[in-house]
Design an enzyme around this catalytic site. Structure first.
Site: not given
Ligand code: KIV
Length: 272
Positions: A47-48, A86, A115, A117, A184
């Site tokens: 999602d960057s 993501d 993925k 978070e 991270e």
């Protein structure tokens, strides 16, 4: 020659065999073709995307539709590498049902895994997605979708207590069935301790040398922006290379050098 498709079995085996796992982000068809040809194990449609491709200020405004469109573009490259989609902010937090629906959308778009978070607090979401048949990668440490609660993009796991909390998160994700965990921007000692205590691989960004794998953002590795995070390694200054090429093109057009003889085709008879 095409390589065999990378699956979660290969990723877990790498940890057992002490072989490093290499992951990189990619967000479109040409970048997926290149990183796959180079031989990465995992392509993360991160999602960057919001920041490095769409020019957003944070990942908060990335939508599921944005992620699905870019996952589809990556999937069209038919990489041997595993594709991990993501899950963006707001697509798994509200309920396990929403989490499963969002993960299913990624798989329909061509992702091999998703993925998300978070740690202990989302272990039930991880379990529900896995029960739906979709492999899940966890993500702990600096979780950019929680930067408001974390008070910014700060180094995590600097103190023993914090490190223990991160370990509990990692163990909860492993227990829920995650096949790997991104760590991270933590202290190296914390990532090392967690890596040693887990059976599943850790894939790190900014968390030091002792993880089972590493991940970098495509644009950081290639130097497409002037700013690179201090923990990322810039392998080439592609911005400068592109800048020089486009400036040369502008010069060529202005001076009538482009198009040259080799770029034109002629008619079969005089045209008046
Ligand atoms: O979105 C992303 O690029 C990521 C990596 C930094 C792990 O989550």
């Amino acid at each position: 020659m095409r390589k065999e498709k990378v699956t979660i079995k290969h990723i877990l085996k790498k940890k057992r065999n002490n072989e490093k796992i290499v992951m990189i982000t990619a967000y479109d068809y040409p970048s997926a073709l290149i990183v796959d040809e180079a031989g990465v194990d995992i392509i993360l449609v991160g999602d960057s995307l919001g920041m490095v491709v769409l020019g957003m200020k944070s990942t908060h405004t990335v939508s599921l539709e944005d992620m699905i469109r870019h996952t589809m573009a990556v999937a069209r490259a038919e990489p041997s590498a595993m594709i991990v989609g993501d899950m963006p902010f707001g697509t798994y937090e509200p309920s396990t049902q929403k989490a499963v629906e969002s993960a299913v959308a990624f798989v329909k778009a061509g992702a091999d895994a998703v993925k998300l978070e978070g740690g202990t607090e989302y272990a039930d979401r991880v379990k529900a997605i896995i029960n739906a048949g979709i492999p899940v990668m966890g993500h702990i440490g600096l979780t950019p979708q929680r930067y408001l609660r974390l008070g910014g993009y700060k180094l995590q796991g600097k103190r023993r207590q914090e490190a223990q909390e991160l370990l509990q998160d990692a163990l909860a994700l492993q227990e829920a069935g995650a096949f790997s965990i991104v760590i991270e921007f933590t202290a190296e000692e914390t990532a090392k301790m967690i890596t040693e205590k887990l059976d599943i691989p850790t894939i790190c960004i900014g968390s030091g040398r002792y993880c089972d794998g590493q991940v970098l953002v495509y644009h950081d590795l290639l130097g497409l922006y002037d700013h690179t995070p201090p923990f990322a390694k810039r392998y080439v200054n592609l911005k400068q290379i592109i800048l020089d090429a486009v400036k040369e093109y502008i010069k060529d057009v202005k001076e009538g050098v482009f198009p040259g003889q080799e770029h034109v085709r002629h008619s079969k008879e005089p045209i008046e």
